[in-house]
Structures are given as C-alpha cells and as structure tokens.
Design a protein around this motif. Structure first.
Motif, PDB file in Angstrom:
ATOM      1  N   ASP A  67      16.771   9.398   0.237  1.00 59.97           N
ATOM      2  CA  ASP A  67      15.329   9.433   0.525  1.00 59.97           C
ATOM      3  C   ASP A  67      14.838   8.116   1.072  1.00 59.97           C
ATOM      4  OD1 ASP A  67      14.985  11.962  -0.634  1.00 59.97           O
ATOM      5  OD2 ASP A  67      14.880  11.084  -2.635  1.00 59.97           O
ATOM      6  N   CYS A  68      13.720   8.189   1.828  1.00 55.91           N
ATOM      7  CA  CYS A  68      13.035   6.956   2.200  1.00 55.91           C
ATOM      8  C   CYS A  68      12.602   6.289   0.905  1.00 55.91           C
ATOM      9  CB  CYS A  68      11.828   7.265   3.073  1.00 55.91           C
ATOM     10  SG  CYS A  68      10.928   5.787   3.510  1.00 55.91           S
ATOM     11  N   SER A  69      11.971   7.097   0.052  1.00 53.34           N
ATOM     12  CA  SER A  69      11.520   6.592  -1.243  1.00 53.34           C
ATOM     13  C   SER A  69      11.791   7.657  -2.296  1.00 53.34           C
ATOM     14  CB  SER A  69      10.018   6.334  -1.129  1.00 53.34           C
ATOM     15  OG  SER A  69       9.513   5.915  -2.351  1.00 53.34           O
ATOM     16  N   GLY A 106      24.615   6.062  -1.766  1.00 51.96           N
ATOM     17  CA  GLY A 106      23.302   6.717  -1.761  1.00 51.96           C
ATOM     18  C   GLY A 106      22.190   5.679  -1.677  1.00 51.96           C
ATOM     19  N   ARG A 107      21.082   6.050  -1.022  1.00 47.98           N
ATOM     20  CA  ARG A 107      19.831   5.299  -1.194  1.00 47.98           C
ATOM     21  C   ARG A 107      19.246   5.948  -2.431  1.00 47.98           C
ATOM     22  NH1 ARG A 107      16.573   3.597   3.919  1.00 47.98           N
ATOM     23  NH2 ARG A 107      14.809   4.035   2.583  1.00 47.98           N
ATOM     24  N   ILE A 108      19.703   5.546  -3.581  1.00 48.76           N
ATOM     25  CA  ILE A 108      19.416   6.336  -4.779  1.00 48.76           C
ATOM     26  C   ILE A 108      19.542   5.480  -6.046  1.00 48.76           C
ATOM     27  CG2 ILE A 108      21.794   7.157  -5.237  1.00 48.76           C
ATOM     28  CD1 ILE A 108      20.552  10.007  -5.516  1.00 48.76           C
ATOM     29  N   ALA A 113      10.571   1.339  -4.399  1.00 52.79           N
ATOM     30  CA  ALA A 113       9.507   0.447  -3.907  1.00 52.79           C
ATOM     31  C   ALA A 113       9.439   0.484  -2.387  1.00 52.79           C
ATOM     32  CB  ALA A 113       9.780  -0.984  -4.360  1.00 52.79           C
ATOM     33  N   LYS A 114       8.239   0.506  -1.831  1.00 51.43           N
ATOM     34  CA  LYS A 114       8.094   0.588  -0.380  1.00 51.43           C
ATOM     35  C   LYS A 114       7.247  -0.555   0.185  1.00 51.43           C
ATOM     36  CE  LYS A 114       9.775   3.030   1.687  1.00 51.43           C
ATOM     37  NZ  LYS A 114      11.217   2.854   2.048  1.00 51.43           N
ATOM     38  N   PRO A 115       7.689  -1.120   1.319  1.00 50.50           N
ATOM     39  CA  PRO A 115       6.829  -2.088   2.014  1.00 50.50           C
ATOM     40  C   PRO A 115       5.689  -1.332   2.718  1.00 50.50           C
ATOM     41  CG  PRO A 115       8.817  -1.681   3.299  1.00 50.50           C
ATOM     42  CD  PRO A 115       8.944  -0.870   2.036  1.00 50.50           C
ATOM     43  N   MET A 350      16.805   5.922  12.241  1.00 48.03           N
ATOM     44  CA  MET A 350      15.578   6.550  11.747  1.00 48.03           C
ATOM     45  C   MET A 350      14.334   5.670  11.990  1.00 48.03           C
ATOM     46  SD  MET A 350      17.328   9.056  10.369  1.00 48.03           S
ATOM     47  CE  MET A 350      16.047  10.058   9.677  1.00 48.03           C
ATOM     48  N   HIS A 351      14.417   4.398  11.555  1.00 47.25           N
ATOM     49  CA  HIS A 351      13.183   3.619  11.431  1.00 47.25           C
ATOM     50  C   HIS A 351      12.594   3.110  12.738  1.00 47.25           C
ATOM     51  CE1 HIS A 351      14.289   3.945   7.232  1.00 47.25           C
ATOM     52  NE2 HIS A 351      12.984   3.879   7.045  1.00 47.25           N
ATOM     53  N   GLY A 352      13.359   3.148  13.827  1.00 49.51           N
ATOM     54  CA  GLY A 352      12.786   2.772  15.121  1.00 49.51           C
ATOM     55  C   GLY A 352      12.259   3.985  15.871  1.00 49.51           C
ATOM     56  N   THR A 363       6.726  11.959  11.769  1.00 45.36           N
ATOM     57  CA  THR A 363       7.985  12.665  12.012  1.00 45.36           C
ATOM     58  C   THR A 363       8.916  11.830  12.881  1.00 45.36           C
ATOM     59  OG1 THR A 363       8.905  14.809  12.674  1.00 45.36           O
ATOM     60  CG2 THR A 363       7.182  13.918  14.087  1.00 45.36           C
ATOM     61  N   ARG A 364      10.103  12.382  13.143  1.00 41.85           N
ATOM     62  CA  ARG A 364      11.060  11.752  14.056  1.00 41.85           C
ATOM     63  C   ARG A 364      11.678  12.853  14.869  1.00 41.85           C
ATOM     64  NH1 ARG A 364      12.942   8.385   8.825  1.00 41.85           N
ATOM     65  NH2 ARG A 364      11.830   6.468   9.289  1.00 41.85           N
ATOM     66  N   HIS A 365      11.918  12.582  16.141  1.00 42.97           N
ATOM     67  CA  HIS A 365      12.542  13.601  16.979  1.00 42.97           C
ATOM     68  C   HIS A 365      14.056  13.458  16.915  1.00 42.97           C
ATOM     69  CE1 HIS A 365      13.275  16.571  19.878  1.00 42.97           C
ATOM     70  NE2 HIS A 365      11.989  16.810  20.002  1.00 42.97           N
ATOM     71  N   LEU A 392      21.089   6.609   6.904  1.00 44.03           N
ATOM     72  CA  LEU A 392      20.194   7.732   7.228  1.00 44.03           C
ATOM     73  C   LEU A 392      19.206   8.021   6.105  1.00 44.03           C
ATOM     74  CD1 LEU A 392      22.960  10.156   8.548  1.00 44.03           C
ATOM     75  CD2 LEU A 392      21.324   8.901   9.970  1.00 44.03           C
ATOM     76  N   GLU A 393      18.041   8.541   6.496  1.00 45.32           N
ATOM     77  CA  GLU A 393      17.138   9.106   5.494  1.00 45.32           C
ATOM     78  C   GLU A 393      17.347  10.606   5.519  1.00 45.32           C
ATOM     79  OE1 GLU A 393      13.862   5.592   5.045  1.00 45.32           O
ATOM     80  OE2 GLU A 393      13.259   7.312   6.253  1.00 45.32           O
ATOM     81  N   LEU A 394      17.821  11.151   4.434  1.00 49.74           N
ATOM     82  CA  LEU A 394      18.167  12.573   4.397  1.00 49.74           C
ATOM     83  C   LEU A 394      17.948  13.126   3.000  1.00 49.74           C
ATOM     84  CD1 LEU A 394      21.050  12.592   2.731  1.00 49.74           C
ATOM     85  CD2 LEU A 394      21.964  11.949   4.924  1.00 49.74           C
ATOM     86  N   VAL A 422       6.541   9.393   2.221  1.00 52.28           N
ATOM     87  CA  VAL A 422       6.630   8.238   3.115  1.00 52.28           C
ATOM     88  C   VAL A 422       7.290   8.671   4.426  1.00 52.28           C
ATOM     89  CG1 VAL A 422       6.305   6.079   1.860  1.00 52.28           C
ATOM     90  CG2 VAL A 422       8.296   7.438   1.382  1.00 52.28           C
ATOM     91  N   ASP A 423       8.560   8.280   4.679  1.00 52.75           N
ATOM     92  CA  ASP A 423       9.157   8.619   5.966  1.00 52.75           C
ATOM     93  C   ASP A 423       9.836   9.990   5.959  1.00 52.75           C
ATOM     94  OD1 ASP A 423       8.418   6.203   6.999  1.00 52.75           O
ATOM     95  OD2 ASP A 423      10.365   5.244   6.662  1.00 52.75           O
ATOM     96  N   PRO A 424       9.861  10.659   7.137  1.00 54.32           N
ATOM     97  CA  PRO A 424      10.495  11.985   7.258  1.00 54.32           C
ATOM     98  C   PRO A 424      12.021  11.903   7.200  1.00 54.32           C
ATOM     99  CG  PRO A 424       9.768  11.191   9.402  1.00 54.32           C
ATOM    100  CD  PRO A 424       9.281  10.190   8.401  1.00 54.32           C
TER     101      PRO A 424
HETATM  102 CO    CO Z   1      11.964   4.744   5.409  1.00 55.06          CO
END
Ligand code: CO
Ligand code: PEP
Length: 446
Positions: A67-69, A106-108, A113-115, A350-352, A363-365, A392-394, A422-424
């Motif tokens: 996850d993003c968060s 994992g982002r886990i 915490a998010k900026p 993802m983030h750009g 969203t992101r394409h 990746l954010e997934l 937060v982010d998709p």
């Molecule tokens: Co993010």
C-alpha cells in the motif's frame, strides 16, 4: 561512528513531522517504545543486505510492493494474506522469466506515516492539521479526528507487530510452499488473461518440480518456505529512533522496526534530520530519487549514506514519471558509474505518474507506468548498467484505482472500488501485467 547516535537527528531540521501539543506526551511514548522488543533482528537485516548486494550486481531481482499507506483497519488476516499472495505470484513469474532469485519485500508492517504538501488543510474556511497517516491522526475532517496523537505511535507499533507475526507464519509454514501454489489463489480472480497466463506457467513449474523430485528421489525441502522482508518510509523520526537498537553482538546500530527503511523524496535534504538519522544505521536503505535531484546532489547523498561503498547498503528508488525519465535518469547513471558506487537501481513507476481526474480521483494511467518501466530498462541497458528491482504500490484487494491495463479500466470505473486514502494502487491484474512485462523484458536479447 562516534559522532552519531540514534537521537543526533534532533540537532537538524526535520521535515514532515507532525506538531504535537504536548511535549511530555510524545517524550513518554518514545520512552515506552524504546522499551518494547524489536520487530526484526540484525541477522535478518544483514541477510537481506547481502541478498540486495547480489541484486545490485544484476544476479538477483528486488520485488518491493504494498500500500501507499497502510491503515490500522487493514490489519486483518484477509488483506495481509492477499497482499502476500499477489507478491508470491508475481515473484514466481519473475523467477521463472528472469532466471534469477527474487527478493520479496512488502511495504508493510509499519508503512503508517505519510508526507504531505502542507501542515494544514482548509475546507469551507475551516483549517485543521493535514491527515499524516494512521500513526499520527485520523482521516475525517473534524477537530477531534485530525488532532495529532502521540499514542497512535504505540498503536502503530502493535499493528506492525501483529502484521509481521502473521506474515512470518505464512512465509515459514505451508502457505508459501511452491508445491501448493493453489494457496495463493485470489477468490475474485476468475477468467482474466493474466491469470490464465499465470496458471499455464504454474502448471509448467509443477511438472518440472515433479520431474526433478522423482528423478532425484528427494523433495526440494527449501521450496516449502520463502524469505519475506518488511519496509516502510522512515518518516517519523521519534518512532524510528525508539526502534533503533544496538545489535546484540554489539557492532553498530540497527533500525529494528523494519528490515529496509527508505528516505522519501521530500525528506532527502542533505543537511536535514532524515539523512543524519539514516547515515548512522546499519540497515540496507532506500533513497527515493525524483526529478529535482541533480547529479551532484545525488553523489553527495550517496557519499554520506554509503561512505564504505558497501554493496547492498543503498538502493536508489527512481520515480521520475514517464515524461521525465529520459531527461533525468541517464546523467544520474553516468555520475554514479563515474564515482564507482555499487548502488542497486530500482524503479518506482508510480510516484512520478500521479494525476487527478475531472471527477476528482487521484489516479495513475497504466500505460505511463509501463512506459516508465520499459524506458528504465532500456536506458540502463544502453549505459551498461542494470535495473536491480521494482517498487510498486499494489494491493491484493479487487480495487479500481489505476486506469488502463488488460482489464481496460476507464476513469468512469474508478468510483466502483476506490479504497485508497492516499495514492492509487495497482490491482491484481495490473500488478501481474507488470511482472510479465519485466519477465519478458529480461528475456529480450541485448
Ligand atoms: Co505513495
Ligand atoms: C511513497 O512512496 O508513498 C511516497 C510518498 O513516495 P515519494 O517519497 O517518492 O514521493
């Protein structure tokens, strides 16, 4: 390192920290956290570092995702297992396609915490603190919910421990056994193209395994478990400080709240508190590198963060965006090569590539995500460098947050199952498509 200690960041400017009303309260929380057991060990952290060193040389590949968060609410069996299932399926595709070991991260278990772009948010003339993640405050726009609460750091620690406990049991026990890939099936995935392609690959692997085990007369015992590591953006420095401990064997300080912390693109100021904190810990670390990073700035950061030029210590997680990668990446690769740094180059496509639709969805394409991945591989190849990983954010949930992919999601579909606060994130189908793309890319001749 005698001029460093876990709290020496406090002498510097720390960006992106929540403001707490009461100094004593946050101090007490940090004291309490400092007494709690660590979540990981220095042996695990060192094992990951040595595996990342192999990825930096191109002989292994890093798959990092989640996850993003994370939300406290998602600290439940089902979403945790689903995330692991997607990562296990992706890693199987990558191992098979790239013919090299895959390091799963994992982002886990701590990504709470998010900026944010501003300390405050104003709606209809009312100004309240911005939501900074579940370890700081809560999402609803009320004074009560948006209050920054130090005790949420204790809750974040507990949820991280619970998440990690379940992940460890799944990774070590029968769940991750390659002889039973049916354990990794997601109930909502039916007849998608990518899942058919995946099932063909699994059938091939199962046949080969049976053959090898029959002919050898033994079972491939090591294949019944996997290594699985955790990572998060080490943003809130009081929390990270509290979980920074001297290794039991007595050599050096480790962040034992996670295996693999990273520095965000917004907190990599060279004279800032985050760089001061990170330079002193022994963990392998990530550094997000966005379009504003100049070559000189990057080399200065690398020299501070990895003065011994230790392979596996530093991962550059590049996140330029599909339209900017060709301008940004080549000269950074050149500068790193010239200065002989053994970094691991990872792609965050993802983030750009974040945008907002007319109806207000972030969203992101998918085409842009794929384009950044493809360009990254070809730029590295042209310059005699290697892509060692992907970030990746997934999610394993059946969401509609990113547009495009073989499932053909349109902007109108976003409202159907948009869960991220937060982010998709990529859904299963989109995540598998990236895994197949990278696996195919690796097989293309030079
Ligand atoms: Co993010
Ligand atoms: C993130 O990874 O969620 C993030 C905020 O990334 P970045 O620091 O690259 O903007």
């Amino acid at each position: 390192m005698h001029d460093w200690k876990p709290s020496s960041w406090q002498k510097k400017t720390a960006a992106q920290q929540p403001l707490y009303d009461n100094h004593d309260e946050i101090g007490n929380v940090v004291d309490e956290l400092s007494e709690r057991p660590p979540l990981v060990t220095s042996w695990e952290v060192e094992r990951l570092k040595s595996q990342l060193a192999i990825a930096a040389s191109g002989k292994a590949f890093l798959l990092q995702g989640g996850d993003c968060s994370e939300s406290f609410q998602a600290c439940r069996a089902d979403p945790i297992a689903k995330k692991l299932k997607v990562l296990l399926q992706m890693s199987l595709v990558l191992v098979y396609g790239m013919n090299k070991p895959v390091i799963r991260v994992g982002r886990i278990a701590g990504q709470y915490a998010k900026p944010r772009s501003s300390d405050n948010e104003t709606r209809d003339g009312v100004t309240l603190p911005s939501y900074r993640g579940d370890c700081v405050n809560r999402i609803p726009f009320t004074t009560e919910d948006r209050k920054n609460r130090p005790e949420l750091l204790l809750e974040a620690y507990s949820r991280s421990a619970q998440t990690l406990n379940y992940l460890r049991a799944l990774a070590e026990g029968g769940f991750a056994d390659i002889h039973h890939p049916e354990n990794w099936e997601l109930d909502f995935v039916t007849q998608s193209k990518k899942s058919q392609q995946y099932h063909q690959l699994v059938a091939g692997i199962s046949d080969s395994l049976r053959f090898v085990e029959t002919i050898g007369g033994v079972a491939s015992g090591d294949l019944s478990r996997v290594d699985f590591y955790t990572s998060h953006e080490a943003l809130l420095l009081p929390y990270e400080q509290a979980l920074t401990r001297q290794s039991i064997s007595g050599s050096g300080w480790y962040n034992l709240g996670t295996h693999y912390p990273w520095i965000g693109d917004r907190t990599r100021a060279i004279d800032g508190a985050h760089i001061e904190y990170f330079r002193g810990i022994e963990n392998p670390i990530g550094l997000k590198v966005g379009p504003t990073a100049s070559a000189t700035e990057l080399i200065d950061l690398i020299r501070i963060l990895n003065p011994q030029r230790q392979a596996g210590r530093l991962t550059l997680i590049c996140r330029f965006g599909a339209h900017r990668i060709k301008d940004c990446l080549p000269h950074l690769i050149e500068a790193v090569q010239k200065d002989h740094h053994p970094v691991l180059w990872s792609i965050d496509p993802m983030h750009g590539n974040t945008m907002t639709t007319d109806s207000g969805f972030k969203t992101r394409h998918f085409d842009q995500i794929l384009s950044e991945v493809r360009d990254s591989f070809s730029i590295h190849q042209q310059q005699g460098s290697v892509v060692g990983g992907i970030h990746l954010e997934l999610t394993g949930n059946d969401v509609t947050e990113c547009i495009g992919g073989t499932g053909g999601l349109q902007s109108a579909d976003l409202k159907r199952a948009y869960e991220s606060t937060v982010d998709p994130r990529l859904n299963y189908e989109q995540a598998m498509e990236i895994a197949f793309l990278i696996a195919g890319q690796a097989r293309e001749p030079n």
